[in-house]
Design an enzyme around this catalytic site. Sequence first.
Site, PDB file in Angstrom:
ATOM      1  N   ASP A  14      58.780 -68.077 -70.981  1.00  0.00           N
ATOM      2  CA  ASP A  14      59.440 -69.206 -71.610  1.00  0.00           C
ATOM      3  C   ASP A  14      58.541 -70.441 -71.567  1.00  0.00           C
ATOM      4  O   ASP A  14      57.756 -70.620 -70.626  1.00  0.00           O
ATOM      5  CB  ASP A  14      60.752 -69.528 -70.891  1.00  0.00           C
ATOM      6  CG  ASP A  14      61.879 -68.610 -71.309  1.00  0.00           C
ATOM      7  OD1 ASP A  14      61.796 -68.030 -72.403  1.00  0.00           O
ATOM      8  OD2 ASP A  14      62.854 -68.472 -70.541  1.00  0.00           O
ATOM      9  N   ARG A  41      58.203 -66.145 -79.625  1.00  0.00           N
ATOM     10  CA  ARG A  41      59.544 -66.653 -79.917  1.00  0.00           C
ATOM     11  C   ARG A  41      59.402 -68.113 -80.364  1.00  0.00           C
ATOM     12  O   ARG A  41      58.848 -68.941 -79.633  1.00  0.00           O
ATOM     13  CB  ARG A  41      60.436 -66.574 -78.679  1.00  0.00           C
ATOM     14  CG  ARG A  41      61.846 -67.134 -78.897  1.00  0.00           C
ATOM     15  CD  ARG A  41      62.575 -67.365 -77.588  1.00  0.00           C
ATOM     16  NE  ARG A  41      62.726 -66.130 -76.843  1.00  0.00           N
ATOM     17  CZ  ARG A  41      62.733 -66.064 -75.514  1.00  0.00           C
ATOM     18  NH1 ARG A  41      62.543 -67.152 -74.784  1.00  0.00           N
ATOM     19  NH2 ARG A  41      62.883 -64.911 -74.906  1.00  0.00           N
TER      20      ARG A  41
END
Length: 305
Positions: free
Chosen positions: A132, A182
């Site tokens: 992330d 992402r």
Amino acid sequence: MDALSRDFFLFLSKNRGLNFMAKRWGKSLATGNIIGGIDFESCIPHIEQLNKKGIQVTVDHLGEFVMDETVARERTQECIRTIQTIATNTIQTQVSVKLTSLGLDISQDLARENMQKILEVASKHQVLVTIDMENESRCEATLELFRELKEQYDLVGTVIQAYLYRSEEDLAQLDDLSPFIRLVKGAYKESAQVAHTEKADIRENFKQLIKRQLNSGHYTAVATHDDYMVDFTKEYVRSQGIPKDQFEFQMLYGMRTKTQQELKDEGYNVRIYMPYGDDWYGYFMRRLAEKPSNISFALKGLTKK
């Protein structure tokens, strides 16, 4: 108004008193609604339910900004146990992890060591791990470690945030790695010196990132609850003849559930970001800050029976 709402929710996310109360009394309210559970095992029934609908998952053990080496190593072992449990239960889920939970703020060497331990196990069990992205001050270190790790391991991806000025160049610099990326809007409070602050500018940059990543042929996750961005992606892939197996939509667990199923029914790959753990309050507030209109979906989720 959006900027004021964003600042308000980010302010609430840092309130220690509210965070304490959420951990102590709010776990049952959040479990099964906006988080999968307090531990990974309690997430499994929710993951299986989504898998039966053809929807896949990525799980994230909540908690970040760790400044204790022992805690960072415990977080690493929790991630490893999660991967092993995924393999044992043959459920369709990946893993997401924040480098600050693995000790990035202590040292980059510690974060690297812990990620290597995780990726060794992930490679064995063929489970993709997505790193992330956190706030802009940690962006360079995160991408540097991602590049190192991607040269050693195939099953690792990362996140690029549309509100940062640097993001298009970052994508270009990663292109030679054929990375899984992402793409997200971004959820941290950043200054106008490093990030777009207007919705229209963020959307435009998001569109450019989507086009660049899809045109590269690399597998892409478009993570958004914004109908405008969903519709843009659908129209762009149609116009360019990009196959549906080259990308997926990602949304948050407990929010936009009807939209998630509609996308799946239309033949799109859909993956749900399912956090777990007792440190859910800060995560929840940042999601509301990222898109304040999420509050209506979140409240419906928290009150559903």
